[in-house]
Design a protein around this motif. Sequence first.
Motif, PDB file in Angstrom:
ATOM      1  N   LEU A 168       0.828  -1.215   0.000  1.00  0.00           N
ATOM      2  CA  LEU A 168       0.000   0.000   0.000  1.00  0.00           C
ATOM      3  C   LEU A 168       0.860   1.262   0.000  1.00  0.00           C
ATOM      4  CD1 LEU A 168      -2.989   1.083   0.300  1.00  0.00           C
ATOM      5  CD2 LEU A 168      -2.455   1.371   2.714  1.00  0.00           C
ATOM      6  N   HIS A 219      -4.217   3.181  -5.330  1.00  0.00           N
ATOM      7  CA  HIS A 219      -3.940   3.302  -3.900  1.00  0.00           C
ATOM      8  C   HIS A 219      -5.248   3.498  -3.115  1.00  0.00           C
ATOM      9  CE1 HIS A 219      -3.351   6.136  -0.481  1.00  0.00           C
ATOM     10  NE2 HIS A 219      -2.603   5.141  -0.069  1.00  0.00           N
ATOM     11  N   GLY A 243       3.025  -0.288  11.909  1.00  0.00           N
ATOM     12  CA  GLY A 243       2.553  -0.011  13.254  1.00  0.00           C
ATOM     13  C   GLY A 243       3.547  -0.321  14.355  1.00  0.00           C
ATOM     14  N   MET A 287       1.663  12.527  21.957  1.00  0.00           N
ATOM     15  CA  MET A 287       2.017  12.487  20.524  1.00  0.00           C
ATOM     16  C   MET A 287       2.170  13.877  19.908  1.00  0.00           C
ATOM     17  SD  MET A 287       0.193   9.215  18.872  1.00  0.00           S
ATOM     18  CE  MET A 287      -1.440   9.600  19.458  1.00  0.00           C
ATOM     19  N   PRO A 311       5.716  10.204  17.069  1.00  0.00           N
ATOM     20  CA  PRO A 311       6.525   9.057  16.637  1.00  0.00           C
ATOM     21  C   PRO A 311       7.079   9.221  15.216  1.00  0.00           C
ATOM     22  CG  PRO A 311       4.515   8.308  17.694  1.00  0.00           C
ATOM     23  CD  PRO A 311       4.368   9.780  17.532  1.00  0.00           C
ATOM     24  N   VAL A 312       6.304   9.866  14.348  1.00  0.00           N
ATOM     25  CA  VAL A 312       6.776  10.127  12.979  1.00  0.00           C
ATOM     26  C   VAL A 312       7.004  11.626  12.872  1.00  0.00           C
ATOM     27  CG1 VAL A 312       6.191   9.943  10.514  1.00  0.00           C
ATOM     28  CG2 VAL A 312       5.394   8.191  12.120  1.00  0.00           C
ATOM     29  N   ARG A 356       7.009  13.793   0.068  1.00  0.00           N
ATOM     30  CA  ARG A 356       6.235  13.708  -1.163  1.00  0.00           C
ATOM     31  C   ARG A 356       7.124  14.141  -2.329  1.00  0.00           C
ATOM     32  NH1 ARG A 356       3.483  11.568   2.094  1.00  0.00           N
ATOM     33  NH2 ARG A 356       1.327  12.008   2.666  1.00  0.00           N
ATOM     34  N   GLY A 358      -0.491  12.055  10.214  1.00  0.00           N
ATOM     35  CA  GLY A 358      -0.500  12.565   8.846  1.00  0.00           C
ATOM     36  C   GLY A 358      -1.879  13.078   8.496  1.00  0.00           C
ATOM     37  N   ARG A 385      -3.503   9.835   2.489  1.00  0.00           N
ATOM     38  CA  ARG A 385      -2.543   8.869   3.017  1.00  0.00           C
ATOM     39  C   ARG A 385      -2.472   8.893   4.537  1.00  0.00           C
ATOM     40  NH1 ARG A 385       0.170   7.009  -1.817  1.00  0.00           N
ATOM     41  NH2 ARG A 385       0.715   5.221  -0.569  1.00  0.00           N
ATOM     42  N   LEU A 400      -3.506   4.442   8.226  1.00  0.00           N
ATOM     43  CA  LEU A 400      -4.599   3.486   8.132  1.00  0.00           C
ATOM     44  C   LEU A 400      -4.861   2.802   9.474  1.00  0.00           C
ATOM     45  CD1 LEU A 400      -6.305   2.222   5.736  1.00  0.00           C
ATOM     46  CD2 LEU A 400      -4.716   0.315   5.862  1.00  0.00           C
ATOM     47  N   GLY A 401      -3.804   2.719  10.298  1.00  0.00           N
ATOM     48  CA  GLY A 401      -3.930   1.991  11.556  1.00  0.00           C
ATOM     49  C   GLY A 401      -4.191   2.902  12.755  1.00  0.00           C
ATOM     50  N   PHE A 420      -6.452   1.508  15.441  1.00  0.00           N
ATOM     51  CA  PHE A 420      -5.786   0.343  16.050  1.00  0.00           C
ATOM     52  C   PHE A 420      -4.770   0.861  17.070  1.00  0.00           C
ATOM     53  CE2 PHE A 420      -2.473  -2.849  16.309  1.00  0.00           C
ATOM     54  CZ  PHE A 420      -3.058  -4.076  16.038  1.00  0.00           C
ATOM     55  N   ALA A 421      -4.001   1.857  16.662  1.00  0.00           N
ATOM     56  CA  ALA A 421      -2.975   2.432  17.538  1.00  0.00           C
ATOM     57  C   ALA A 421      -3.606   3.074  18.767  1.00  0.00           C
ATOM     58  CB  ALA A 421      -2.155   3.461  16.767  1.00  0.00           C
ATOM     59  N   MET A 481      -2.961   1.869  22.635  1.00  0.00           N
ATOM     60  CA  MET A 481      -2.383   2.808  23.611  1.00  0.00           C
ATOM     61  C   MET A 481      -3.283   2.956  24.831  1.00  0.00           C
ATOM     62  SD  MET A 481      -0.621   5.871  21.445  1.00  0.00           S
ATOM     63  CE  MET A 481      -1.870   6.137  20.278  1.00  0.00           C
TER      64      MET A 481
HETATM   65  C1  HEM Z   1       1.128   5.775  17.291  1.00  0.00           C
HETATM   66  C2  HEM Z   1       1.201   4.976  16.249  1.00  0.00           C
HETATM   67  C3  HEM Z   1       1.251   5.420  14.809  1.00  0.00           C
HETATM   68  C4  HEM Z   1       1.629   6.624  14.267  1.00  0.00           C
HETATM   69  C5  HEM Z   1       2.099   7.879  14.989  1.00  0.00           C
HETATM   70  C6  HEM Z   1       1.493   6.499  12.824  1.00  0.00           C
HETATM   71  C7  HEM Z   1       1.762   7.516  11.928  1.00  0.00           C
HETATM   72  C8  HEM Z   1       1.568   7.428  10.566  1.00  0.00           C
HETATM   73  C9  HEM Z   1       1.768   8.511   9.630  1.00  0.00           C
HETATM   74  C10 HEM Z   1       2.263   9.910   9.994  1.00  0.00           C
HETATM   75  C11 HEM Z   1       1.454   8.050   8.402  1.00  0.00           C
HETATM   76  C12 HEM Z   1       1.450   8.864   7.100  1.00  0.00           C
HETATM   77  C13 HEM Z   1       2.771   8.858   6.382  1.00  0.00           C
HETATM   78  C14 HEM Z   1       2.776   9.784   5.170  1.00  0.00           C
HETATM   79  O1  HEM Z   1       2.115  10.818   5.151  1.00  0.00           O
HETATM   80  O2  HEM Z   1       3.523   9.464   4.230  1.00  0.00           O
HETATM   81  C15 HEM Z   1       1.049   6.664   8.534  1.00  0.00           C
HETATM   82  C16 HEM Z   1       0.674   5.847   7.481  1.00  0.00           C
HETATM   83  C17 HEM Z   1       0.325   4.524   7.645  1.00  0.00           C
HETATM   84  N1  HEM Z   1       0.160   3.836   8.833  1.00  0.00           N
HETATM   85 FE1  HEM Z   1       0.504   4.556  10.686  1.00  0.00          FE
HETATM   86  N2  HEM Z   1       1.038   5.236  12.533  1.00  0.00           N
HETATM   87  C18 HEM Z   1       0.874   4.546  13.711  1.00  0.00           C
HETATM   88  C19 HEM Z   1       0.406   3.253  13.854  1.00  0.00           C
HETATM   89  C20 HEM Z   1       0.017   2.429  12.837  1.00  0.00           C
HETATM   90  C21 HEM Z   1      -0.506   1.079  12.994  1.00  0.00           C
HETATM   91  C22 HEM Z   1      -0.719   0.391  14.338  1.00  0.00           C
HETATM   92  C23 HEM Z   1      -0.718   0.583  11.749  1.00  0.00           C
HETATM   93  C24 HEM Z   1      -1.243  -0.767  11.312  1.00  0.00           C
HETATM   94  C25 HEM Z   1      -1.432  -1.796  12.079  1.00  0.00           C
HETATM   95  C26 HEM Z   1      -0.380   1.639  10.805  1.00  0.00           C
HETATM   96  C27 HEM Z   1      -0.505   1.531   9.421  1.00  0.00           C
HETATM   97  C28 HEM Z   1      -0.229   2.547   8.533  1.00  0.00           C
HETATM   98  C29 HEM Z   1      -0.311   2.378   7.085  1.00  0.00           C
HETATM   99  C30 HEM Z   1      -0.689   1.100   6.349  1.00  0.00           C
HETATM  100  C31 HEM Z   1       0.043   3.627   6.533  1.00  0.00           C
HETATM  101  C32 HEM Z   1       0.128   3.969   5.042  1.00  0.00           C
HETATM  102  C33 HEM Z   1      -1.174   4.584   4.582  1.00  0.00           C
HETATM  103  C34 HEM Z   1      -1.168   4.934   3.101  1.00  0.00           C
HETATM  104  O3  HEM Z   1      -0.088   5.077   2.525  1.00  0.00           O
HETATM  105  O4  HEM Z   1      -2.262   5.088   2.567  1.00  0.00           O
HETATM  106  N3  HEM Z   1       0.056   2.738  11.492  1.00  0.00           N
HETATM  107  N4  HEM Z   1       1.114   6.295   9.869  1.00  0.00           N
END
Ligand code: HEM
Length: 443
Positions: free
Chosen positions: A93, A101, A255, A312, A317-318, A323, A385, A389, A392-393, A396-397, A401
């Motif tokens: 993804l 996408h 995640g 947060m 975390p991020v 882009r 974010g 995009r 997605l999680g 779940f997160a 927490m």
């Molecule tokens: C505190 C925990 C988390 C934070 C701070 C976080 C943060 C982020 C951020 C900032 C992005 C966007 C990145 C971008 O703009 O390029 C992102 C994308 C994503 N996250 Fe998380 N995330 C967390 C937990 C999780 C969990 C637990 C999962 C799945 C089990 C997950 C799955 C994804 C996926 C699949 C994307 C890509 C979405 C896409 O490209 O459409 N994340 N996350």
Amino acid sequence: MSTTTQKLSSLPLPPGSLGLPIIGESISFLKERNFAAKRQQKYGSIFKTHIFGRPTVVMVGAEANQFLFKNENKYVTSTWPKTTRVLLGPASLSVQIGDFHTSRRKLLFQAFQPRALASYLPTMERITAEYLQQWESSGTLTWYPELRNYTFDIASSLIVGIENGSKTALGKLFEEWGAGLFSLFIPLPGTTFSKALRSRQGLLKLIGQITLKRQQQGNLGEDALGILLQARDEDGNRLSLDELKDQILVLLFAGHETLTSAIASFCLLTAQHPEVLEKIRAEQRQLSVSAPLTMEKLKQMTYLEQVLKEVMRLIPPVGGGFREVIEPFEFNGYFIPKGWIVQYQIIQTHKDREIYQDSESFSPERFAAETTQEKQKAFAYIPFGGGLRECLGKEFARLEMRIFASMLVTNYEWELLPEQNLEMVSIPTPHPRDGLKVKFRRL
Ligand code: HEM
């Protein structure tokens, strides 16, 4: 050159330095925790630099975030370094763009719907209880590596149905694979990249075997893999096995480190602010929280939610997202050329003093419903974010927490051991340099 492009290119480029030939400012970017803050102070909220071989514009603030999130696929599109792209795999993804996408996101979201999340709760609660008991019997511990195992065990159980994942072949392969994700692209024997690529093959094989076993047994399972095995896209098609393997891998990856960082920061900040911890405990008492937890009960923990939000904000975390510019554009009077990279900044957005008074201090009250700061500007709080995009999680997160925090504060106490380095290291995600050493006991 079209007239619009000519008009645009007559505008100045953002201020800033492209650094040394070839390496640009890559080393400072990796080493300096306040890379963006320093440059923002010098040049303002939009500046140019040169990192990882590409001219890059850093855009800071709610307006910039909004602009970038709303113009995904018009002016900008998601991008990853070649190493990351190859290791995530062609169907992942994260490397998909455009309409495909969007359609895949919809399909994968089935594993994160409210009904699926509610079914994950008991497993999260059980694994949390097991880890808390283990830590109690250790007495003192270095928490961060333990928390990494904890979040991985939950992910491997809920995504592919493997118990104690961190101690299995899955965990070992995942470590080697993860170590190469942001390494240099050197496809030669023995390099970090090549080792990671070999681990990727191992991981895909393992996911393939699990899938086959379920299909043979006629029981697809109720974890994320089970949900995705049954999911169909808008045309009624199922994911192919090859795609499914890449998608499972991205879920395990996305995640893991992020969630570990958020949870570790919660442990650190509440240890440093006993008054906040006491208020969380008071809320838990007032809600008479006890096992088993329910989604309804978790929703009522409004103060805990403010604390997690503030954790947060202060230590996202991020740090930001990258882009690629697919169509030149103008922002705040500056020309942003096609082919350049743009970074949106989560860390600096969360420090905006016009939105967050005393922005360096840890103050969950700023997110209380009755304070004006809650009526924030859109796109000023973006740990996950935004736009097409957005994480997605996210739910779940948030669920994990809350479960972790609620069970931890109700039954245990912890104390930071003296003489440890609590300075934050940002790679792979923010955590204290010495790994957060604590004394841990039952309340
Ligand atoms: C505190 C925990 C988390 C934070 C701070 C976080 C943060 C982020 C951020 C900032 C992005 C966007 C990145 C971008 O703009 O390029 C992102 C994308 C994503 N996250 Fe998380 N995330 C967390 C937990 C999780 C969990 C637990 C999962 C799945 C089990 C997950 C799955 C994804 C996926 C699949 C994307 C890509 C979405 C896409 O490209 O459409 N994340 N996350």
